[in-house]
Scaffold this motif. Structure first.
Motif, PDB file in Angstrom:
ATOM      1  N   GLN A   1       0.825  -1.205   0.000  1.00  0.00           N
ATOM      2  CA  GLN A   1       0.000   0.000   0.000  1.00  0.00           C
ATOM      3  C   GLN A   1       0.860   1.257   0.000  1.00  0.00           C
ATOM      4  N   GLU A   2       1.935   1.269   0.783  1.00  0.00           N
ATOM      5  CA  GLU A   2       2.819   2.436   0.827  1.00  0.00           C
ATOM      6  C   GLU A   2       3.490   2.684  -0.522  1.00  0.00           C
ATOM      7  N   LEU A   3       3.949   1.624  -1.170  1.00  0.00           N
ATOM      8  CA  LEU A   3       4.558   1.776  -2.494  1.00  0.00           C
ATOM      9  C   LEU A   3       3.528   2.242  -3.513  1.00  0.00           C
ATOM     10  N   ASN A   4       2.361   1.676  -3.457  1.00  0.00           N
ATOM     11  CA  ASN A   4       1.290   2.065  -4.370  1.00  0.00           C
ATOM     12  C   ASN A   4       0.925   3.535  -4.170  1.00  0.00           C
TER      13      ASN A   4
ATOM     14  N   VAL B   1       4.848   3.902  -6.931  1.00  0.00           N
ATOM     15  CA  VAL B   1       5.932   2.993  -7.311  1.00  0.00           C
ATOM     16  C   VAL B   1       5.274   1.744  -7.890  1.00  0.00           C
ATOM     17  N   PRO B   2       5.639   1.356  -9.099  1.00  0.00           N
ATOM     18  CA  PRO B   2       5.017   0.159  -9.684  1.00  0.00           C
ATOM     19  C   PRO B   2       5.274  -1.086  -8.840  1.00  0.00           C
ATOM     20  N   VAL B   3       4.226  -1.838  -8.589  1.00  0.00           N
ATOM     21  CA  VAL B   3       4.299  -3.084  -7.829  1.00  0.00           C
ATOM     22  C   VAL B   3       3.652  -4.164  -8.676  1.00  0.00           C
TER      23      VAL B   3
ATOM     24  N   VAL C   1      10.822 -16.052  -0.443  1.00  0.00           N
ATOM     25  CA  VAL C   1      11.069 -14.621  -0.627  1.00  0.00           C
ATOM     26  C   VAL C   1       9.721 -13.945  -0.795  1.00  0.00           C
ATOM     27  N   ASP C   2       9.434 -12.950   0.055  1.00  0.00           N
ATOM     28  CA  ASP C   2       8.155 -12.254  -0.021  1.00  0.00           C
ATOM     29  C   ASP C   2       8.208 -11.009  -0.890  1.00  0.00           C
ATOM     30  N   TRP C   3       9.362 -10.330  -0.895  1.00  0.00           N
ATOM     31  CA  TRP C   3       9.486  -9.068  -1.620  1.00  0.00           C
ATOM     32  C   TRP C   3      10.816  -9.025  -2.356  1.00  0.00           C
ATOM     33  N   LEU C   4      10.801  -8.381  -3.501  1.00  0.00           N
ATOM     34  CA  LEU C   4      12.017  -8.165  -4.270  1.00  0.00           C
ATOM     35  C   LEU C   4      11.919  -6.785  -4.889  1.00  0.00           C
ATOM     36  N   ALA C   5      12.960  -6.008  -4.772  1.00  0.00           N
ATOM     37  CA  ALA C   5      12.979  -4.663  -5.355  1.00  0.00           C
ATOM     38  C   ALA C   5      13.995  -4.626  -6.485  1.00  0.00           C
ATOM     39  N   VAL C   6      13.644  -3.931  -7.534  1.00  0.00           N
ATOM     40  CA  VAL C   6      14.543  -3.714  -8.657  1.00  0.00           C
ATOM     41  C   VAL C   6      14.652  -2.208  -8.824  1.00  0.00           C
TER      42      VAL C   6
END
Length: 56
Positions: A12-15, A19-21, A39-44
């Motif tokens: 929700q914070e990224l959205n 920030v594209p999710v 792995v729950d999250w990955l950032a690029v």
């Protein structure tokens, strides 16, 4: 805050920050990263080039 709310909070914070999710199937990130644990999250991200030292 319950676990379901805590799990949704980063999304929700990224959205909110526009920030594209991109959600993916369960297990796909583990397969991509080769991680032994889920792995729950990955950032690029695009990182800036390192600053060049000047000779002055």
């Amino acid at each position: 805050m319950d676990a379901a709310t805590a799990d949704r909070r980063p999304y929700q914070e990224l959205n909110d920050a526009q920030v594209p999710v991109h959600p993916v199937r369960a297990g796909l990130l583990r397969k991509i990263t080769g991680a032994a644990k889920p792995v729950d999250w990955l950032a690029v991200a695009h990182l800036p080039a390192p600053a060049q030292a000047s000779d002055s």
